[in-house]
Scaffold this active site. Structure first.
Site, PDB file in Angstrom:
ATOM      1  N   ARG A  15      31.924  56.783  28.097  1.00 15.15           N
ATOM      2  CA  ARG A  15      33.379  57.352  28.550  1.00 15.15           C
ATOM      3  C   ARG A  15      34.026  57.874  27.594  1.00 15.15           C
ATOM      4  NH1 ARG A  15      34.358  52.396  32.329  1.00 15.15           N
ATOM      5  NH2 ARG A  15      33.638  51.324  30.549  1.00 15.15           N
ATOM      6  N   LYS A  74      37.161  51.059  26.456  1.00 14.60           N
ATOM      7  CA  LYS A  74      36.759  49.523  26.255  1.00 14.60           C
ATOM      8  C   LYS A  74      37.934  49.041  25.135  1.00 14.60           C
ATOM      9  CE  LYS A  74      34.156  47.660  28.284  1.00 14.60           C
ATOM     10  NZ  LYS A  74      34.314  46.882  29.432  1.00 14.60           N
ATOM     11  N   TYR A  93      41.209  49.301  28.551  1.00 13.13           N
ATOM     12  CA  TYR A  93      40.683  47.966  29.035  1.00 13.13           C
ATOM     13  C   TYR A  93      40.546  46.884  27.995  1.00 13.13           C
ATOM     14  CZ  TYR A  93      39.282  50.221  33.555  1.00 13.13           C
ATOM     15  OH  TYR A  93      39.264  50.817  34.688  1.00 13.13           O
ATOM     16  N   HIS A  95      40.652  42.810  28.883  1.00 12.20           N
ATOM     17  CA  HIS A  95      39.867  41.781  29.197  1.00 12.20           C
ATOM     18  C   HIS A  95      39.486  40.616  28.043  1.00 12.20           C
ATOM     19  CE1 HIS A  95      38.376  43.658  32.748  1.00 12.20           C
ATOM     20  NE2 HIS A  95      37.828  44.845  32.002  1.00 12.20           N
ATOM     21  N   ARG A 202      41.662  39.179  53.799  1.00 14.09           N
ATOM     22  CA  ARG A 202      40.651  40.150  53.270  1.00 14.09           C
ATOM     23  C   ARG A 202      39.343  40.408  54.105  1.00 14.09           C
ATOM     24  NH1 ARG A 202      40.141  44.912  50.756  1.00 14.09           N
ATOM     25  NH2 ARG A 202      37.977  45.082  49.780  1.00 14.09           N
ATOM     26  N   SER A 219      34.062  31.073  51.421  1.00 17.17           N
ATOM     27  CA  SER A 219      33.371  30.663  50.086  1.00 17.17           C
ATOM     28  C   SER A 219      34.077  29.370  49.924  1.00 17.17           C
ATOM     29  CB  SER A 219      33.890  31.590  49.241  1.00 17.17           C
ATOM     30  OG  SER A 219      33.253  31.292  47.941  1.00 17.17           O
ATOM     31  N   LEU A 239      37.319  37.815  41.496  1.00 17.90           N
ATOM     32  CA  LEU A 239      38.212  37.965  40.314  1.00 17.90           C
ATOM     33  C   LEU A 239      39.323  37.063  40.698  1.00 17.90           C
ATOM     34  CD1 LEU A 239      39.268  39.514  37.956  1.00 17.90           C
ATOM     35  CD2 LEU A 239      40.338  40.966  39.594  1.00 17.90           C
ATOM     36  N   VAL A 266      28.593  41.082  38.240  1.00 18.95           N
ATOM     37  CA  VAL A 266      29.461  42.280  37.723  1.00 18.95           C
ATOM     38  C   VAL A 266      30.837  41.606  37.232  1.00 18.95           C
ATOM     39  CG1 VAL A 266      30.759  44.238  38.681  1.00 18.95           C
ATOM     40  CG2 VAL A 266      28.874  43.537  39.850  1.00 18.95           C
ATOM     41  N   ILE A 268      31.141  39.595  35.137  1.00 17.51           N
ATOM     42  CA  ILE A 268      30.593  39.329  33.351  1.00 17.51           C
ATOM     43  C   ILE A 268      31.687  39.751  32.559  1.00 17.51           C
ATOM     44  CG2 ILE A 268      29.262  41.412  33.093  1.00 17.51           C
ATOM     45  CD1 ILE A 268      28.389  37.697  31.793  1.00 17.51           C
ATOM     46  N   ASP A 269      32.495  40.803  32.852  1.00 17.42           N
ATOM     47  CA  ASP A 269      33.606  41.282  32.033  1.00 17.42           C
ATOM     48  C   ASP A 269      34.704  40.228  32.020  1.00 17.42           C
ATOM     49  OD1 ASP A 269      34.279  41.856  34.497  1.00 17.42           O
ATOM     50  OD2 ASP A 269      35.442  43.662  34.018  1.00 17.42           O
ATOM     51  N   ASN A 299      29.538  46.726  30.868  1.00 18.41           N
ATOM     52  CA  ASN A 299      30.335  48.163  31.108  1.00 18.41           C
ATOM     53  C   ASN A 299      29.477  48.938  31.913  1.00 18.41           C
ATOM     54  OD1 ASN A 299      28.642  48.532  29.137  1.00 18.41           O
ATOM     55  ND2 ASN A 299      29.442  50.013  28.066  1.00 18.41           N
TER      56      ASN A 299
HETATM   57  N1  LIG Z   1      30.804  44.631  34.689  1.00 18.48           N
HETATM   58  C1  LIG Z   1      31.405  46.034  35.009  1.00 18.48           C
HETATM   59  O1  LIG Z   1      31.112  46.827  34.550  1.00 18.48           O
HETATM   60  C2  LIG Z   1      32.753  45.650  35.977  1.00 18.48           C
HETATM   61  C3  LIG Z   1      33.380  47.056  36.224  1.00 18.48           C
HETATM   62  C4  LIG Z   1      34.418  46.881  37.278  1.00 18.48           C
HETATM   63  C5  LIG Z   1      34.862  45.362  37.649  1.00 18.48           C
HETATM   64  N2  LIG Z   1      34.251  44.463  37.170  1.00 18.48           N
HETATM   65  C6  LIG Z   1      34.577  43.185  37.381  1.00 18.48           C
HETATM   66  O2  LIG Z   1      34.361  42.805  38.774  1.00 18.48           O
HETATM   67  C7  LIG Z   1      35.051  41.599  39.270  1.00 18.48           C
HETATM   68  C8  LIG Z   1      35.752  42.077  40.527  1.00 18.48           C
HETATM   69  O3  LIG Z   1      36.557  43.048  40.482  1.00 18.48           O
HETATM   70  P1  LIG Z   1      37.578  43.817  41.902  1.00 18.48           P
HETATM   71  O4  LIG Z   1      38.152  45.140  41.456  1.00 18.48           O
HETATM   72  O5  LIG Z   1      36.187  43.648  43.120  1.00 18.48           O
HETATM   73  O6  LIG Z   1      38.362  42.692  42.042  1.00 18.48           O
HETATM   74  P2  LIG Z   1      39.233  42.354  43.377  1.00 18.48           P
HETATM   75  O7  LIG Z   1      40.625  41.566  43.244  1.00 18.48           O
HETATM   76  O8  LIG Z   1      39.349  43.314  44.290  1.00 18.48           O
HETATM   77  O9  LIG Z   1      38.186  41.410  44.229  1.00 18.48           O
HETATM   78  C9  LIG Z   1      38.076  40.057  43.847  1.00 18.48           C
HETATM   79  C10 LIG Z   1      37.812  39.148  45.203  1.00 18.48           C
HETATM   80  O10 LIG Z   1      37.225  38.170  44.789  1.00 18.48           O
HETATM   81  C11 LIG Z   1      37.720  37.108  45.872  1.00 18.48           C
HETATM   82  N3  LIG Z   1      37.562  35.849  45.243  1.00 18.48           N
HETATM   83  C12 LIG Z   1      38.345  34.935  44.312  1.00 18.48           C
HETATM   84  N4  LIG Z   1      37.763  33.747  44.200  1.00 18.48           N
HETATM   85  C13 LIG Z   1      36.670  33.849  45.124  1.00 18.48           C
HETATM   86  C14 LIG Z   1      35.677  32.498  45.441  1.00 18.48           C
HETATM   87  N5  LIG Z   1      35.847  31.405  44.762  1.00 18.48           N
HETATM   88  N6  LIG Z   1      34.732  32.732  46.108  1.00 18.48           N
HETATM   89  C15 LIG Z   1      34.794  34.011  46.767  1.00 18.48           C
HETATM   90  N7  LIG Z   1      35.754  35.134  46.630  1.00 18.48           N
HETATM   91  C16 LIG Z   1      36.525  34.723  45.684  1.00 18.48           C
HETATM   92  C17 LIG Z   1      39.194  37.477  45.897  1.00 18.48           C
HETATM   93  O11 LIG Z   1      39.829  36.780  47.238  1.00 18.48           O
HETATM   94  C18 LIG Z   1      39.093  39.115  45.976  1.00 18.48           C
HETATM   95  O12 LIG Z   1      38.939  39.502  47.197  1.00 18.48           O
HETATM   96  C19 LIG Z   1      36.159  41.586  38.174  1.00 18.48           C
HETATM   97  O13 LIG Z   1      35.788  40.477  37.205  1.00 18.48           O
HETATM   98  C20 LIG Z   1      36.027  42.850  37.740  1.00 18.48           C
HETATM   99  O14 LIG Z   1      36.685  42.537  36.237  1.00 18.48           O
HETATM  100  C21 LIG Z   1      33.134  44.609  36.200  1.00 18.48           C
END
Ligand SMILES: NC(=O)c1ccc[n+]([C@@H]2O[C@H](COP(=O)([O-])OP(=O)(O)OC[C@H]3O[C@@H](n4cnc5c(N)ncnc54)[C@H](O)[C@@H]3O)[C@@H](O)[C@H]2O)c1
Length: 377
Positions: A15, A74, A93, A95, A202, A219, A239, A266, A268-269, A299
């Site tokens: 990117r 990144k 970003y 993190h 939610r 959960s 998150l 997902v 993991i970051d 990523n």
């Molecule tokens: N690996 C990648 O390339 C990549 C890309 C984008 C986002 N991400 C990561 O994905 C994760 C989620 O991002 P998002 O934008 O969906 O966040 P978000 O805030 O929209 O959603 C996270 C959800 O998790 C819920 N939550 C928190 N604790 C919980 C638990 N114990 N049990 C169940 N649900 C719980 C929250 O209520 C919330 O609805 C983040 O860690 C983000 O950094 C990773």
């Protein structure tokens, strides 16, 4: 302002932080835009596209040394630590709650580090994380379905089933943006989907928009244990903003999972929400623990750079323009959402969850920037 765009050097990151369309907007605002040579190649934006809109194509040294505001996608990787310096505003970003060496390198350098992922509106939306979460969520279901194929180490199960054969089970932990987007793609593939969430509001919202097509379950550690055991594919999407992800799935829980099941972490970051997760890359995306395939690409959107670059820059450009037009201090005074993005300033950690994660001292941003109300002129 001199606004630079660095080429990403992290493995498999294609990117770029600004499109030619974005560069043209900045040039039209009177800014000097420096783009590192070949920075846009991976997203199908050759140097000539930037030059055509009035940006200058320069070397890596020039873009890091001459910029006042440096845009990246990144976090800086180790070979870039030596380029961090006082007087530079880095917008990318980061993190860093899961990355102590980088946190220290940023603080030691005196740079102003603004993290896309902690820019947060008053109503708690994360506008610069959202587009990448949409993409990662959609990819998670796609990747999970793929790695369920037998020759790739999976159970050998088609998620959607066929008439007369039941579909596979997908458990999504966390029903935010990643969770919702993975659920709609899994539904589209024909899978049976359960989302575990801990916010009732939610879940009400998801129930409305998904018209009851998924099971929405509170959960808890017991529920996680049960849902993971019956799943063919588990997608980790929790998150806690700015903090390390909680380890919701422990190693003993893997023993109860189906052999050849797939985990896509997902989160993991942010350190990952499975005890057995460790970051992987697009080149080597999976590994196996206790008979369960782990996909933990840190990523994920980097794998689809044409879509991701456009989606990212649609979201970041208004904030980039604000910093370039007004300077960081005034831009933050005008928009508290941007203020929440400032993680490190003048050697201090200005984001509480990051300071907490590393046992470092937290300094509120207001102590460093006197956020006087801005008089409109
Ligand atoms: N690996 C990648 O390339 C990549 C890309 C984008 C986002 N991400 C990561 O994905 C994760 C989620 O991002 P998002 O934008 O969906 O966040 P978000 O805030 O929209 O959603 C996270 C959800 O998790 C819920 N939550 C928190 N604790 C919980 C638990 N114990 N049990 C169940 N649900 C719980 C929250 O209520 C919330 O609805 C983040 O860690 C983000 O950094 C990773």
């Amino acid at each position: 302002m001199r606004v630079g765009v660095a080429r990403e050097i992290k493995t498999d990151e294609y990117r770029v932080a600004l499109t030619p369309a974005g560069a043209r907007e900045l040039v039209q605002h009177g800014h000097d835009v420096l783009v590192e040579t070949t920075a846009g190649d991976g997203s199908s934006f050759p140097d000539a596209d930037y030059e055509r809109v009035g940006a200058r194509v320069v070397s890596a040294d020039d873009v890091w040394e001459q910029s006042e505001l440096l845009l990246k996608v990144k976090e800086p990787v180790e070979p870039e630590y030596g380029r961090l310096r006082e007087g530079l505003v880095l917008f990318t970003y980061l993190h860093i709650a899961a990355d102590e060496p980088l946190t220290r390198a940023l603080a030691d350098s005196g740079i102003a580090a603004v993290a896309y992922e902690t820019v947060e509106t008053d109503d708690r939306r994360l506008p610069l994380l959202a587009p990448m979460s949409e993409i990662a969520g959609r990819l998670a279901a796609q990747a999970g379905a793929y790695f369920l194929e037998k020759p790739l180490g999976g159970r050998g199960l088609l998620l959607g089933g066929v008439p007369g054969v039941a579909p596979g089970h997908v458990t999504v932990i966390g029903g935010g943006i990643v969770g919702y987007n993975s659920a709609i793609i899994a539904l589209g593939l024909g899978a049976q989907v359960t989302i575990l969430e801990r916010s009732i509001d939610r879940m009400r919202h998801l129930d409305e928009i998904l018209s009851g097509r998924v099971s929405l379950v509170m959960s808890s550690s017991l529920q996680v244990e049960e849902s993971v055991a019956e799943a063919d594919l588990v997608i980790g999407a929790v998150l806690i903003p700015g903090a390390r992800a909680p380890k919701l799935v422990t190693r003993p829980m893997l023993a109860d999972m189906k052999r050849g099941a797939v985990i896509v972490d997902v989160a993991i970051d942010q350190g990952g929400c499975f005890e057995t997760s460790r970051p992987t890359t697009h080149t080597n995306p999976v590994y196996e623990v206790d008979g369960v395939t782990h996909y933990c690409v840190a990523n994920m959107p980097g794998g689809v750079p044409i879509t991701s670059t456009l989606a990212l820059t649609n979201a970041t450009l208004p904030y980039v323009e604000a910093i370039a037009d007004h300077g960081l201090e005034q831009a933050v005074a005008r928009d508290p959402a941007l203020g929440r993005g400032v993680n490190v300033l003048d050697g201090k950690i200005t984001y509480e969850a990051v300071a907490e994660a590393h046992g470092l001292e937290y300094t509120p941003l207001d102590d460093l920037l006197p956020l006087a109300p801005v008089r409109e002129v």
